[in-house]
Design a protein around this motif. Sequence first.
Motif, short mmCIF file in Angstrom:
data_model
loop_
_atom_site.label_atom_id
_atom_site.label_comp_id
_atom_site.label_asym_id
_atom_site.label_seq_id
_atom_site.Cartn_x
_atom_site.Cartn_y
_atom_site.Cartn_z
N ASN B 427 44.01 32.55 32.24
CA ASN B 427 44.49 33.48 33.47
C ASN B 427 45.60 34.52 32.92
O ASN B 427 45.17 35.71 33.62
N LEU B 428 46.10 34.80 32.02
CA LEU B 428 46.36 35.76 31.17
C LEU B 428 45.29 37.19 31.18
O LEU B 428 45.36 37.98 30.72
N THR B 429 44.48 36.31 29.97
CA THR B 429 43.53 37.14 29.60
C THR B 429 42.87 37.55 30.72
O THR B 429 42.15 38.27 30.85
N PHE B 430 42.09 36.05 31.53
CA PHE B 430 41.11 36.81 32.68
C PHE B 430 41.36 37.57 33.96
O PHE B 430 40.65 38.32 34.95
N PHE B 431 42.30 37.38 35.01
CA PHE B 431 42.39 38.01 35.73
C PHE B 431 42.55 39.54 35.33
O PHE B 431 41.72 40.40 36.68
N PRO B 432 43.41 39.58 34.28
CA PRO B 432 43.49 41.96 34.21
C PRO B 432 42.21 42.08 33.76
O PRO B 432 42.32 43.12 33.98
N MET B 433 41.07 41.15 33.52
CA MET B 433 39.54 41.74 33.78
C MET B 433 39.86 42.40 35.06
O MET B 433 38.32 43.16 34.71
N HIS B 434 39.83 42.09 36.05
CA HIS B 434 39.16 41.90 37.03
C HIS B 434 39.48 43.67 37.24
O HIS B 434 38.48 44.62 37.88
N PHE B 435 41.04 44.17 37.09
CA PHE B 435 41.27 45.12 37.17
C PHE B 435 40.23 46.01 36.33
O PHE B 435 39.73 46.99 36.53
N LEU B 436 40.54 45.59 34.79
CA LEU B 436 39.44 46.62 33.91
C LEU B 436 37.69 47.30 34.86
O LEU B 436 37.35 47.95 34.87
N GLY B 437 37.43 45.76 35.67
CA GLY B 437 36.44 45.67 36.61
C GLY B 437 36.17 46.79 37.27
O GLY B 437 35.41 47.86 37.13
N ILE B 438 38.08 47.40 38.10
CA ILE B 438 37.59 48.21 38.91
C ILE B 438 37.74 49.40 38.15
O ILE B 438 37.25 50.65 38.81
N GLN B 439 38.40 49.53 37.20
CA GLN B 439 39.01 50.44 36.18
C GLN B 439 37.32 50.46 35.64
O GLN B 439 37.60 51.93 34.69
N GLY B 440 36.50 50.62 35.49
CA GLY B 440 34.94 51.31 35.08
C GLY B 440 34.65 50.34 33.55
O GLY B 440 33.56 51.89 33.26
N MET B 441 35.43 49.40 33.02
CA MET B 441 35.21 48.88 32.24
C MET B 441 33.98 48.55 32.23
O MET B 441 33.93 47.23 32.24
N PRO B 442 32.86 48.55 31.03
CA PRO B 442 31.47 48.36 31.38
C PRO B 442 32.09 47.01 30.35
O PRO B 442 32.39 47.14 28.86
N ARG B 443 30.92 46.18 30.01
CA ARG B 443 30.63 44.90 29.30
C ARG B 443 30.10 45.43 28.14
O ARG B 443 29.57 46.64 27.94
N ARG B 444 29.94 44.76 27.35
CA ARG B 444 29.76 44.66 25.75
C ARG B 444 30.28 45.74 24.80
O ARG B 444 28.87 46.54 23.84
N ILE B 445 30.83 46.14 24.80
CA ILE B 445 31.28 47.58 24.94
C ILE B 445 32.02 47.12 23.80
O ILE B 445 33.51 45.95 23.86
N TYR B 446 32.58 47.66 21.80
CA TYR B 446 32.91 47.16 20.94
C TYR B 446 34.26 47.59 20.92
O TYR B 446 35.18 47.37 20.47
N THR B 447 33.93 48.92 21.48
CA THR B 447 35.81 49.38 21.76
C THR B 447 35.80 50.41 22.70
O THR B 447 34.30 50.79 23.19
N TYR B 448 36.66 51.38 23.06
CA TYR B 448 36.67 51.80 24.06
C TYR B 448 37.75 53.80 23.73
O TYR B 448 38.54 52.77 22.90
N ALA B 449 38.03 54.63 24.35
CA ALA B 449 38.98 55.69 24.64
C ALA B 449 40.07 54.84 24.54
O ALA B 449 40.02 54.46 26.13
#
Lengths: 96, 601, 198, 387
Positions: B427-449
């Motif tokens: 849950n600690l790994t994948f629940f925050p990913m919902h927020f990342l998705g809503i904040q527009g983080m695309p899949r399969r990017i190897y890095t981010y600003a």
Amino acid sequence: MVGQDSNHASVRTYWNLAGILCVITFIEWVIFKIEDLRTWSAFMLPTLIALSLAKLIMVCGWYMHLKYDHKLLTYVFGFSVFLTMMTFTILMLALR
Amino acid sequence: MAKNLPQTGIISWITTVDHKRIGIMYAVTALFFLLFGGIEAILMRTQLMVPNNDFVTGSTFNGLVTLHGTTMIFLFVMPLSAAFFNYLTPLMIGAPDVAYPRMNALSYWIFLFGGLLLNFSFVAGMLPDGGWFNYANLSGPKYSPTHGIDFWVLGVQVVGLASLIAAINFFVTILNMRCKGMTLLKMPIFIWTTLVTQVLLILSLPVITVALVMMSFDRSFGTGFFDPEMGGQVIMWQHLFWIFGHPEVYILILPAMGIVSEILATFSRKPLFGYSVMVYSTCAIGFLGFAVWAHHMFTTGLGPWAQALFSAGTMLIAVPTGVKIFNWISTLWGGQISFTTPMLFAVSFIAMFTMGGLSGVMHSSPPIDYQHQDSYFVVAHFHYVLYGGAVMALFGGIFYWFPKVTGRFMDETMGKIQFWLYMVGFNLTFFPMHFLGIQGMPRRIYTYAGDQGWNLWNLMATMGAYITALGGVLFFVNLIYSCFNGKRAGADCWDGRTLEWTLASPPPEYNFAVDPEVTQLDDFWVRKFDATGNRVEPALQPEIDPATKHLPNPSFWPLVLAFGILLLACGPFFDAKGIWLSVFGLGVMLLGTYGWSYEEA
Amino acid sequence: MVSDHEGALHATNTGIDNRKFGMWVLIASECFLFGTLIANYLVNRARGLSGPKAQEIYEIDITTLSTFDLLMSSVAMVLALHGCQNRDVGKFRFWTGIVVLGGVIFLGFQYYEFSHFVHNGLGLTTSIFGSSFYLLTGCHGLHVLAGVLWMSTILATSFVRGDKWFPDVPLEVAGLYWHFVDVVWIVIFTVVYLFVYI
Amino acid sequence: MEILKKSTWRDPLQRLGLGWMAFSTSVFAEGSKQAKAFDEVEYQLRATLESPMNTIAGLTEWARGINHVYGITTLVVTLVFLAVSIPLIMAIVKFRVPEGTDLKQLKPPKQVHGNVQLEFVWAVIPVILLLFIAVPTWEAIFEQPEEAPEDALVVKVIGHQWWWEFQYPKYGITTANELHLPAETPVFFELTSADVIHSFWIPKMGGKKDCLPGKDAMNSMFFVTPAASEIKTLGGEYFQGQCAELCGSSHALMRFDTVLHTREEFGRWTQVHNQPPQVTSALQEKGQELFAQCAVCHTLAGTPSEEQEKSMLALGTPKQGPNLSNLGSRKMLGAGTRWNNQRNFIEWVKNPQSIKPGATMTAFGHLSEEELLALSAYLMQSTVKKI
């Protein structure tokens, strides 16, 4: 070993069926050879489908013994053919 | 010639045709590949832990993404489910063995070689980097000239063939080899989910086989099936892949549903609520699985009518799934629940799978999917369904049937610690990913600003991944520890309801000394109580002299045939002289086929 | 050729022999395989950018002949099975030979057709129409080749094992496979060659 | 020179103060370099709590329509979640047998097999709930126009491997990596790709659409840009976009900015964009000659490289590199990878692969320091277009 059960088609029916299959194929060939007929798809599509469906049912029903075997085999084969047609009709529509 | 093969030692394992040994081999190989998938996940999460990290380069990260996805799906979840199919199907339906014992061994060996071929890309240093679905143009010869993608294309092809052969085997076994009295609606629910899974495999694998052949033709012979310059369509690959892809995800989840239904019924000491409705909804999910594939492609411009139909179909699938979830809860309702480790995993399956299913329903509607597609929201969704669903249930299944397979319980305390490590870490790994998705983080990017507002969630996700890894390590410790000094387990160690609990643990090679006879559903449970309802000793299988039972002879031809298939698949990697390797592989295959068919069975 | 588990032949629930049931399931799976190939052909048949078009290159006469040939080999297959079940080794071997001959003739027709097309400029990689056509008919051709190999093996085994050997179930399974290959060709013949103008 | 702030991984720790995070971050943090690429100070300021790529900002009609459907779906989903989790938790708590009881002695519970009415209830209610999601979904699906409305500004978007090309056919403008849009005007995008599949996505403006290669595989996207009141900063409000479909090793570095101007500002921008670069100093003069080497791949409007581009297009081989006409006035370099200043420009020209792995631009390491300064003077100062 499966012995000689009664409802097995006799050799004569096999030859009759062979005859019908050849006739149908011949008809398809004749229709196709007529120049202006083959481009008239409103006629060609249903007839060709009907003819090839007839051949298909004959081979599956008698030669592949579906008519005399357990209905489960017909369901397995029929369900797969139905699902193939359904899936790929949706695909062809989606790709148009 | 086959009679004088030794019965113990390595040779016996290589030439075995006993469904139980093959089941064990499937499970061990699947857990071995779980290590691969897990390490790939940890490497990816470490790279994404902080913004613009250079732990791994871009193309290596894409390679890790591809191999993590492919390994977890094709080399861990499917084979582990196959391990349960292999081991339990004959035992649960009262059959001596599967319909085609040697073909059963063949599908294992082809799977093993396919898995090794896929992971050989690490050794060759050319990772496939097109994503686990390998979209067309990027994976074509022009934009991926190295052999990396070939490892994926041919590895998945070989593993797909293995699953197809196994699917035919189990389909015939279930429909043709049930014991006396066990009609279709008296079979255990796990056998029903296995049956529907095999139907899905049988009908969807040919589509991916053709698509992969087309892609290897594109890459090796220069045809242009998916190359726009030659008139091909790039979305043709997506259509063909997802026509296989969506039934594939039901192939991954249905066995897990079957396992959970068995575990819930046993540890609530109550029959599964609404058995026939569960069967019909399993079939409904299986059938609808073929009509919804394009919800993976809403953003490729299908046109409004196609989107409307596919979104309607996708929402429709939520109904039978919802029915199943409510049935599981009703199974718990009014029962006497004992929270052993398998039960913990099964109940957590219900909770996590529901959350995954609901986040799935959210992007079943195309306008929302315009925002969610290819973002971390989708990553969160399918991990909740696949990890929280299938993997949790499979671990529950391992804990549940381990005593039957080895005769020893798995350690409960280690099991419970591992469970809570998994739950917290997951849950600690994948629940925050919902927020990342809503904040527009695309899949399969190897890095981010660093300025995207994603830093906190990525950091939390990585911490969760480390906790899960800890849980995984603890599982392997528990597995090895319990094999040797776990608590001894009798035949009916969980007070079970299905036929495999009538056998000794571990069961004899001939399975049933006396062919069982079944009069109703959960027959073994009903026989434990006499008319007035107080307990009676259940009728277990007697011990008999194994020699009296005829067992199919072990045979090494399946291994030869599988090795031939591997050689055939390795041809395209050696450009010029590869054709001769493939031809040699064909020769070995012919040798294996002829040797197989002329062998004393 | 003793079957897989002759000794412990489990009375099957459906009464169908396991191997025959398995072949039907394989046929169901192959329906989807050829369904995909045909769908791919129908999508790509008009998308070829270079090289000859379908109307220009197909020769319907040769293809009709090969359809006749495959139909007759299907008939031969049924008669071979009939001969085998009536323990008439002469008929069994004769008609099995005819099946193998029919298969070889069909492959001959296909070899001629492919070399003729390549000669007229439609190679595997000329256009996507060509690639899709060769993929579909080539895959079917490989299935015919496998059938020919299978039937010739049965024929050879019959000569090796003498007149008393009658493989009822294995021959029926091979027959199912052969008829299915013929059914697929019937569909291909209609969809590929006769739908050219539709 | 900028002061590069320490990377931001320390901020969450202070905020959350989780012991565990501190332990494992300190173990691994030494390995990860502090922020070196994008974290220029000014870009930091822009990252207020509201992240630039969030999908629920809803600035355009289309995005608000999506949020409307999203709101309803989230409500329905939460309802269903409660309907599942409450009975589940009650069942777990209520029917739990205390640890260690000998189950074999216990009389088994009532063996309930099923209840048809219940099954009917929880099959029909989800269907009704789903209709609440389905109806607005279908409405929203059929709102998107297939063809360009007459008054819409048409923008051709072409995805390349790891940068964006924007063409305004009406004004004959070709630019890259910065999409300039007027406020309150309907914009119709024609999405194609020059190599692999990309996905054009401006989260605040609305959803994403794939850019598929191939002549007949053109996708479209339509929305009405937000009102002028949204523009807070002078020179246009910046909205970020990113490629969302895996397109190779530098897929993560394929970002672009949408710059929203008022109508007049946009009008001026269209005139100004195609003006030739003003060469004022001798350094820029020298840079202009050096640009001849770049003209093989890049084009500057109003310079001989434009004719070269036309002739190459006639041959069917378009130029490989992006159009650099307004490079000076762009905020970012290399499709949103580096902040547009001299140091980054020179580092990019010297070795593009170090910034964007896999970039097909050849490295100009052989140029001397002084030549690089001249080139950057020409390409950075003389191409600045004042609106």
